[in-house]
Design a protein around this motif. Structure first.
Motif, mmCIF file in Angstrom:
data_model
loop_
_atom_site.group_PDB
_atom_site.id
_atom_site.type_symbol
_atom_site.label_atom_id
_atom_site.label_comp_id
_atom_site.label_asym_id
_atom_site.label_seq_id
_atom_site.Cartn_x
_atom_site.Cartn_y
_atom_site.Cartn_z
ATOM 1 N N GLU A 41 31.455 24.101 -0.511
ATOM 2 C CA GLU A 41 30.969 23.333 0.628
ATOM 3 C C GLU A 41 31.159 21.861 0.307
ATOM 4 N N GLU A 42 31.316 21.120 1.337
ATOM 5 C CA GLU A 42 31.419 19.679 1.132
ATOM 6 C C GLU A 42 30.130 19.248 0.452
ATOM 7 N N SER A 43 30.264 18.690 -0.720
ATOM 8 C CA SER A 43 29.046 18.417 -1.460
ATOM 9 C C SER A 43 28.340 17.194 -0.905
ATOM 10 N N LYS A 44 27.053 17.344 -0.785
ATOM 11 C CA LYS A 44 26.245 16.262 -0.258
ATOM 12 C C LYS A 44 26.059 15.204 -1.327
ATOM 13 N N VAL A 45 26.028 13.986 -0.911
ATOM 14 C CA VAL A 45 25.818 12.885 -1.845
ATOM 15 C C VAL A 45 24.512 12.194 -1.490
ATOM 16 N N TRP A 46 23.683 12.040 -2.512
ATOM 17 C CA TRP A 46 22.426 11.331 -2.307
ATOM 18 C C TRP A 46 22.633 9.880 -2.743
ATOM 19 N N ASN A 52 23.832 3.399 -4.117
ATOM 20 C CA ASN A 52 24.364 4.002 -5.336
ATOM 21 C C ASN A 52 24.114 5.505 -5.325
ATOM 22 N N GLU A 53 25.064 6.217 -5.866
ATOM 23 C CA GLU A 53 24.940 7.664 -5.877
ATOM 24 C C GLU A 53 23.867 8.091 -6.877
ATOM 25 N N LEU A 54 23.045 9.037 -6.457
ATOM 26 C CA LEU A 54 22.011 9.574 -7.336
ATOM 27 C C LEU A 54 22.413 10.958 -7.804
ATOM 28 N N LYS A 55 22.004 11.279 -9.028
ATOM 29 C CA LYS A 55 22.311 12.598 -9.573
ATOM 30 C C LYS A 55 21.049 13.215 -10.165
ATOM 31 N N ASP A 56 21.050 14.522 -10.240
ATOM 32 C CA ASP A 56 19.947 15.205 -10.912
ATOM 33 C C ASP A 56 19.758 14.600 -12.297
ATOM 34 N N GLY A 57 18.495 14.352 -12.650
ATOM 35 C CA GLY A 57 18.216 13.838 -13.982
ATOM 36 C C GLY A 57 18.196 12.322 -14.075
ATOM 37 N N ASP A 58 18.559 11.655 -12.985
ATOM 38 C CA ASP A 58 18.537 10.198 -12.989
ATOM 39 C C ASP A 58 17.108 9.680 -13.058
ATOM 40 N N SER A 59 16.991 8.431 -13.475
ATOM 41 C CA SER A 59 15.718 7.726 -13.374
ATOM 42 C C SER A 59 15.838 6.720 -12.247
ATOM 43 N N VAL A 60 14.778 6.613 -11.471
ATOM 44 C CA VAL A 60 14.798 5.684 -10.350
ATOM 45 C C VAL A 60 13.525 4.848 -10.355
ATOM 46 N N HIS A 91 12.368 14.586 2.679
ATOM 47 C CA HIS A 91 12.148 13.984 1.379
ATOM 48 C C HIS A 91 13.140 14.657 0.451
ATOM 49 N N ASP A 92 14.086 13.895 -0.045
ATOM 50 C CA ASP A 92 15.207 14.558 -0.715
ATOM 51 C C ASP A 92 15.222 14.390 -2.228
ATOM 52 N N ILE A 93 14.120 13.894 -2.772
ATOM 53 C CA ILE A 93 14.014 13.802 -4.221
ATOM 54 C C ILE A 93 12.742 14.509 -4.669
ATOM 55 N N ASP A 94 12.897 15.448 -5.572
ATOM 56 C CA ASP A 94 11.784 16.162 -6.153
ATOM 57 C C ASP A 94 11.556 15.558 -7.536
ATOM 58 N N LYS A 106 11.642 9.906 -0.759
ATOM 59 C CA LYS A 106 12.846 9.721 0.039
ATOM 60 C C LYS A 106 13.797 8.831 -0.750
ATOM 61 N N SER A 107 15.033 9.207 -0.767
ATOM 62 C CA SER A 107 15.998 8.437 -1.564
ATOM 63 C C SER A 107 16.134 7.001 -1.061
ATOM 64 N N GLU A 108 15.815 6.774 0.222
ATOM 65 C CA GLU A 108 15.955 5.419 0.754
ATOM 66 C C GLU A 108 14.891 4.468 0.195
ATOM 67 N N PHE A 109 13.863 5.023 -0.446
ATOM 68 C CA PHE A 109 12.803 4.171 -0.997
ATOM 69 C C PHE A 109 12.879 4.052 -2.510
ATOM 70 N N VAL A 110 13.987 4.387 -3.079
ATOM 71 C CA VAL A 110 14.126 4.234 -4.532
ATOM 72 C C VAL A 110 15.443 3.522 -4.829
ATOM 73 N N LYS A 111 15.524 3.007 -6.017
ATOM 74 C CA LYS A 111 16.822 2.547 -6.478
ATOM 75 C C LYS A 111 17.031 3.042 -7.899
ATOM 76 N N LYS A 112 18.256 3.246 -8.210
ATOM 77 C CA LYS A 112 18.603 3.783 -9.508
ATOM 78 C C LYS A 112 18.140 2.825 -10.602
ATOM 79 N N ALA A 113 17.458 3.371 -11.605
ATOM 80 C CA ALA A 113 16.950 2.511 -12.674
ATOM 81 C C ALA A 113 18.056 2.194 -13.675
#
Ligand SMILES: [Zn+2]
Length: 113
Positions: A41-46, A52-60, A91-94, A106-113
């Motif tokens: 499937e077309e992979s979704k990008v957070w 900036n692209e977010l990935k599992d395991g990132d710190s924000v 809410h797309d970040i657990d 919500k990813s719109e309320f964070v920024k990549k650390a």
């Protein structure tokens, strides 16, 4: 099941695989194997607030005070959140926040650390 398709030219059922091709022994027609049914499937990008692209395991870092539903706690702006997990939904970040526990952002309320 990986049933081979019939020959598109003569409808022969005796097709066989040859590398990346299907070959029909009856009319010698060759054609490329179709992409697997379970095509990716077309992979979704957070993306964070800055795009900036977010990935599992990132710190924000939280960029705005966020009230927590059903409690009086607030996630303060500047709160660092480690090891996020990206999920589908409004809410797309657990994640788990120190002193607060498991919650979703919500990813719109964070920024990549
Ligand atoms: Zn054929």
């Amino acid at each position: 099941m990986s049933a081979l398709p019939n020959c598109p030219q003569c409808q022969s059922a005796f097709t066989y695989e040859d590398g990346l091709l299907y070959v029909c022994p009856e009319c010698a027609h060759e054609w490329p194997q179709a992409a697997p049914a379970a095509a990716e499937e077309e992979s979704k990008v957070w993306r964070d607030a800055n795009g900036n692209e977010l990935k599992d395991g990132d710190s924000v870092t939280v960029i705005k005070d966020l009230k927590i539903k059903g409690s009086s706690s607030v996630v303060k702006v500047g709160t660092k959140v480690k090891n996020i997990r990206l999920i589908d939904g409004d809410h797309d970040i657990d994640c788990k926040i120190d002193g607060i526990g498991a919650m979703q952002l919500k990813s719109e309320f964070v920024k990549k650390a």
